[in-house]
Design a protein around this motif. Structure first.
Motif, PDB file in Angstrom:
ATOM      1  N   VAL A  22     -50.690  -9.710  21.378  1.00 39.96           N
ATOM      2  CA  VAL A  22     -51.846  -9.406  20.534  1.00 39.96           C
ATOM      3  C   VAL A  22     -51.805 -10.322  19.317  1.00 39.96           C
ATOM      4  CG1 VAL A  22     -52.970  -7.677  19.072  1.00 39.96           C
ATOM      5  CG2 VAL A  22     -51.991  -7.009  21.291  1.00 39.96           C
ATOM      6  N   TYR A  23     -52.914 -10.990  19.052  1.00 39.47           N
ATOM      7  CA  TYR A  23     -53.051 -11.884  17.904  1.00 39.47           C
ATOM      8  C   TYR A  23     -54.227 -11.399  17.055  1.00 39.47           C
ATOM      9  CZ  TYR A  23     -50.490 -15.127  21.004  1.00 39.47           C
ATOM     10  OH  TYR A  23     -49.578 -15.716  21.856  1.00 39.47           O
ATOM     11  N   ALA A  24     -54.063 -11.449  15.734  1.00 35.56           N
ATOM     12  CA  ALA A  24     -55.160 -11.071  14.848  1.00 35.56           C
ATOM     13  C   ALA A  24     -54.943 -11.701  13.479  1.00 35.56           C
ATOM     14  CB  ALA A  24     -55.277  -9.557  14.731  1.00 35.56           C
ATOM     15  N   THR A  25     -56.018 -11.766  12.689  1.00 34.09           N
ATOM     16  CA  THR A  25     -55.967 -12.392  11.367  1.00 34.09           C
ATOM     17  C   THR A  25     -56.625 -11.501  10.329  1.00 34.09           C
ATOM     18  OG1 THR A  25     -56.177 -14.572  12.408  1.00 34.09           O
ATOM     19  CG2 THR A  25     -56.528 -14.464  10.031  1.00 34.09           C
ATOM     20  N   ILE A  26     -55.950 -11.337   9.203  1.00 32.01           N
ATOM     21  CA  ILE A  26     -56.583 -10.794   7.994  1.00 32.01           C
ATOM     22  C   ILE A  26     -56.896 -12.009   7.131  1.00 32.01           C
ATOM     23  CG2 ILE A  26     -56.386  -9.209   6.039  1.00 32.01           C
ATOM     24  CD1 ILE A  26     -54.088  -7.827   7.563  1.00 32.01           C
ATOM     25  N   SER A  27     -58.153 -12.332   6.987  1.00 29.27           N
ATOM     26  CA  SER A  27     -58.541 -13.588   6.340  1.00 29.27           C
ATOM     27  C   SER A  27     -58.245 -13.584   4.851  1.00 29.27           C
ATOM     28  CB  SER A  27     -60.031 -13.855   6.567  1.00 29.27           C
ATOM     29  OG  SER A  27     -60.286 -14.033   7.952  1.00 29.27           O
ATOM     30  N   SER A  28     -57.933 -14.752   4.334  1.00 29.78           N
ATOM     31  CA  SER A  28     -57.639 -14.932   2.915  1.00 29.78           C
ATOM     32  C   SER A  28     -58.826 -14.512   2.058  1.00 29.78           C
ATOM     33  CB  SER A  28     -57.311 -16.404   2.650  1.00 29.78           C
ATOM     34  OG  SER A  28     -57.200 -16.640   1.265  1.00 29.78           O
ATOM     35  N   ASN A  29     -58.528 -13.948   0.889  1.00 28.13           N
ATOM     36  CA  ASN A  29     -59.581 -13.621  -0.068  1.00 28.13           C
ATOM     37  C   ASN A  29     -59.284 -14.246  -1.433  1.00 28.13           C
ATOM     38  OD1 ASN A  29     -57.508 -12.044  -1.007  1.00 28.13           O
ATOM     39  ND2 ASN A  29     -58.583 -10.079  -0.820  1.00 28.13           N
ATOM     40  N   THR A  30     -58.534 -15.357  -1.412  1.00 28.34           N
ATOM     41  CA  THR A  30     -58.190 -16.034  -2.656  1.00 28.34           C
ATOM     42  C   THR A  30     -58.585 -17.504  -2.560  1.00 28.34           C
ATOM     43  OG1 THR A  30     -56.364 -16.628  -4.155  1.00 28.34           O
ATOM     44  CG2 THR A  30     -55.852 -16.507  -1.812  1.00 28.34           C
ATOM     45  N   ASP A  31     -58.811 -18.127  -3.713  1.00 34.13           N
ATOM     46  CA  ASP A  31     -59.108 -19.553  -3.756  1.00 34.13           C
ATOM     47  C   ASP A  31     -57.840 -20.395  -3.723  1.00 34.13           C
ATOM     48  OD1 ASP A  31     -61.819 -19.036  -3.918  1.00 34.13           O
ATOM     49  OD2 ASP A  31     -61.800 -18.938  -6.113  1.00 34.13           O
ATOM     50  N   LYS A  32     -56.698 -19.759  -3.874  1.00 36.50           N
ATOM     51  CA  LYS A  32     -55.431 -20.480  -3.868  1.00 36.50           C
ATOM     52  C   LYS A  32     -55.052 -20.907  -2.453  1.00 36.50           C
ATOM     53  CE  LYS A  32     -53.167 -18.186  -7.808  1.00 36.50           C
ATOM     54  NZ  LYS A  32     -51.956 -17.418  -8.204  1.00 36.50           N
ATOM     55  N   LYS A  33     -54.249 -21.961  -2.367  1.00 35.64           N
ATOM     56  CA  LYS A  33     -53.660 -22.372  -1.092  1.00 35.64           C
ATOM     57  C   LYS A  33     -52.346 -21.623  -0.953  1.00 35.64           C
ATOM     58  CE  LYS A  33     -52.054 -26.195   1.598  1.00 35.64           C
ATOM     59  NZ  LYS A  33     -52.635 -27.219   2.373  1.00 35.64           N
ATOM     60  N   VAL A  34     -52.313 -20.651  -0.053  1.00 29.80           N
ATOM     61  CA  VAL A  34     -51.167 -19.753   0.103  1.00 29.80           C
ATOM     62  C   VAL A  34     -50.559 -19.962   1.494  1.00 29.80           C
ATOM     63  CG1 VAL A  34     -50.416 -17.332   0.050  1.00 29.80           C
ATOM     64  CG2 VAL A  34     -52.329 -18.071  -1.375  1.00 29.80           C
ATOM     65  N   PRO A  35     -49.229 -20.020   1.598  1.00 36.33           N
ATOM     66  CA  PRO A  35     -48.622 -20.091   2.930  1.00 36.33           C
ATOM     67  C   PRO A  35     -49.100 -18.935   3.810  1.00 36.33           C
ATOM     68  CG  PRO A  35     -46.968 -20.495   1.240  1.00 36.33           C
ATOM     69  CD  PRO A  35     -48.213 -20.062   0.527  1.00 36.33           C
ATOM     70  N   VAL A  36     -49.323 -19.229   5.079  1.00 34.88           N
ATOM     71  CA  VAL A  36     -49.780 -18.195   6.018  1.00 34.88           C
ATOM     72  C   VAL A  36     -48.571 -17.367   6.456  1.00 34.88           C
ATOM     73  CG1 VAL A  36     -50.918 -17.760   8.222  1.00 34.88           C
ATOM     74  CG2 VAL A  36     -51.637 -19.700   6.800  1.00 34.88           C
ATOM     75  N   ILE A  37     -48.698 -16.046   6.302  1.00 35.24           N
ATOM     76  CA  ILE A  37     -47.600 -15.125   6.610  1.00 35.24           C
ATOM     77  C   ILE A  37     -47.950 -14.332   7.861  1.00 35.24           C
ATOM     78  CG2 ILE A  37     -46.192 -13.208   5.762  1.00 35.24           C
ATOM     79  CD1 ILE A  37     -45.865 -15.885   4.244  1.00 35.24           C
ATOM     80  N   CYS A  38     -46.984 -14.198   8.759  1.00 33.79           N
ATOM     81  CA  CYS A  38     -47.162 -13.409   9.983  1.00 33.79           C
ATOM     82  C   CYS A  38     -46.275 -12.173   9.942  1.00 33.79           C
ATOM     83  CB  CYS A  38     -46.803 -14.245  11.211  1.00 33.79           C
ATOM     84  SG  CYS A  38     -46.844 -13.336  12.772  1.00 33.79           S
ATOM     85  N   PHE A  39     -46.828 -11.038  10.341  1.00 35.04           N
ATOM     86  CA  PHE A  39     -46.042  -9.822  10.542  1.00 35.04           C
ATOM     87  C   PHE A  39     -46.018  -9.507  12.031  1.00 35.04           C
ATOM     88  CE2 PHE A  39     -47.568  -9.189   6.104  1.00 35.04           C
ATOM     89  CZ  PHE A  39     -46.323  -9.219   5.498  1.00 35.04           C
TER      90      PHE A  39
END
Length: 415
Positions: free
Chosen positions: A63-80
């Motif tokens: 199962v794959y899913a994404t909670i999309s970013s809500n910030t203007d910053k460039k943030v490393p993508v974190i996986c749980f």
């Protein structure tokens, strides 16, 4: 914020554990049991209902899913990440979870088998749950907290973040895997589809624990080639491979070198399966140590034991095979100190003191780390896993949800 939130983690967990997802180590198909997909399909539906429109299940049960970013910053993508399957060690069919409200501190007699008693003296962590709600099975099965608690925690985290858009975070990836309990949980994962920089598995024990070190692991196989003859005319000819295998097992050290005689940072060699006929017998072992170089030493010792036994019998030969399973993720994670540093801050903001402990085992995170997704392990609260005594505290699961929310906030703030 957290005081006002109605956590859904316990409700979700009670639902998930009633779905049989036991994996099958004897089946080389992937996933090893199709029923694992039953839960995965439900999870996709729930994630889509929460608002994760890209939630999907692939043909292998991931199962794959994404909670999309809500910030203007460039943030490393974190996986749980958590796994949907339960262990083959104990039945996972017809699980009947029981919520023990306001646990009194007394031993718990499980109703479907009165011989199954969860005793406080055997599980002293129960004392920290007096007055709180805990969940057990009914005495005939495991509970499935390993790792449906992790699954429920991640789904509730998603629910929390969608409900609180004021919490700033970068892209968050969710990954649910099959077949972790067979050691094949990452075999067909698509890390490009995951698209994360760093990860955390939710597959740990007591509240407050954090694990960034696992065993290194090999599988070893001893093949005993006996000498076959018709049993009616076997005198002086037959050498029974099954009996030689028994001698090899009997020759293993009794006071060390085994899981039942080791603890803390000690490694071991453990026979897990014996099969064969008079002509050929096979003993399968798992070999474990925190120091990867020690695996070869354990394996050499095991091979020497087998060959010494075989040398007493004319015509008997030994084949010895080793297959790598996973490696200590610490060797990778030390290169990325921020992963543990930010987790420590998240624990502290949640009112916890992080306790860093090595895992006498492995997680999907072990392999993911070596595949390019550095991935330590966060607690869920699960206890007495793989057994009929399995239990978990509701407060522990809720606290894990809070830790994840705070953790994604910290990654955003520090970016």
């Amino acid at each position: 914020m957290f005081q006002e939130y109605s956590f859904t983690v316990a409700e979700r967990f009670l639902h998930y554990v009633q779905i049989d997802t036991q994996s099958d180590p004897e089946n080389m198909a992937f996933p090893s049991s199709e029923k694992q997909k039953d839960l995965s399909k439900i999870l996709v539906s729930e994630l889509q209902q929460i608002g994760l429109s890209d939630a999907q299940i692939d043909e292998n049960g991931y199962v794959y899913a994404t909670i999309s970013s809500n910030t203007d910053k460039k943030v490393p993508v974190i996986c749980f990440c958590s796994h949907v399957d339960t262990a083959p060690d104990c039945s996972g069919s017809n699980v009947k979870p029981i919520v023990h409200r306001h646990f009194t501190g007394e031993d718990i007699v499980l109703p479907d088998d009165n011989t199954q008693i969860i005793r406080v003296k055997d599980y002293p962590y129960l004392k920290q749950h007096i007055g709180k709600d805990i969940i057990t099975a009914s005495g005939l099965t495991l509970l499935g907290a390993d790792d449906k608690s992790g699954v429920a925690i991640i789904v509730d985290m998603a629910n929390f973040l969608i409900a609180h858009p004021e919490i700033k975070h970068g892209d968050i990836k969710i990954l649910f895997t099959p077949d972790e309990e067979t050691g094949r949980g990452t075999e067909k994962v698509d890390l490009k589809k995951v698209g994360a920089d760093f990860g955390y598995t939710l597959d740990g024990g007591e509240c407050g624990t954090f694990e960034d070190e696992t065993f290194s692991a090999d599988a070893a196989k001893i093949i005993v080639n006996g000498v076959i003859a018709h049993p009616g005319y076997a005198k002086g000819k037959l050498v029974n491979a099954i009996k030689i295998a028994g001698e090899i097992l009997d020759a293993l050290p009794k006071n060390e070198f085994s899981p039942e005689t080791t603890e803390k940072r000690e490694g071991f060699v453990h026979p897990v399966r014996v099969s064969g006929i008079a002509e050929k017998a096979i003993i399968d072992f798992i070999v474990r140590d925190f120091v990867t170089d020690n695996l070869a030493k354990h394996e050499e010792r095991l091979q020497n034991i087998a060959e010494e036994i075989a040398s007493k019998y004319k015509g008997v030969t030994i084949d010895f095979e080793v297959k790598e399973q996973y490696r200590n993720m610490k060797d990778i994670l030390v290169k990325y100190p921020k992963i543990a540093e930010y987790a420590k801050i998240a624990y502290e903001k949640a009112g916890l003191s992080l306790r860093n402990e090595p895992i006498r085992g492995g997680t999907d995170g072990s392999r993911l780390s070596y595949m390019g997704l550095p991935c330590p392990n966060i607690f869920t609260g699960m206890q007495a896993i793989h057994s009929k005594h399995e239990w978990i505290g509701v407060d522990d699961m809720e606290k894990a949800v809070e830790v994840l929310v705070r953790l994604v906030q910290i990654w955003e703030e520090k970016s």
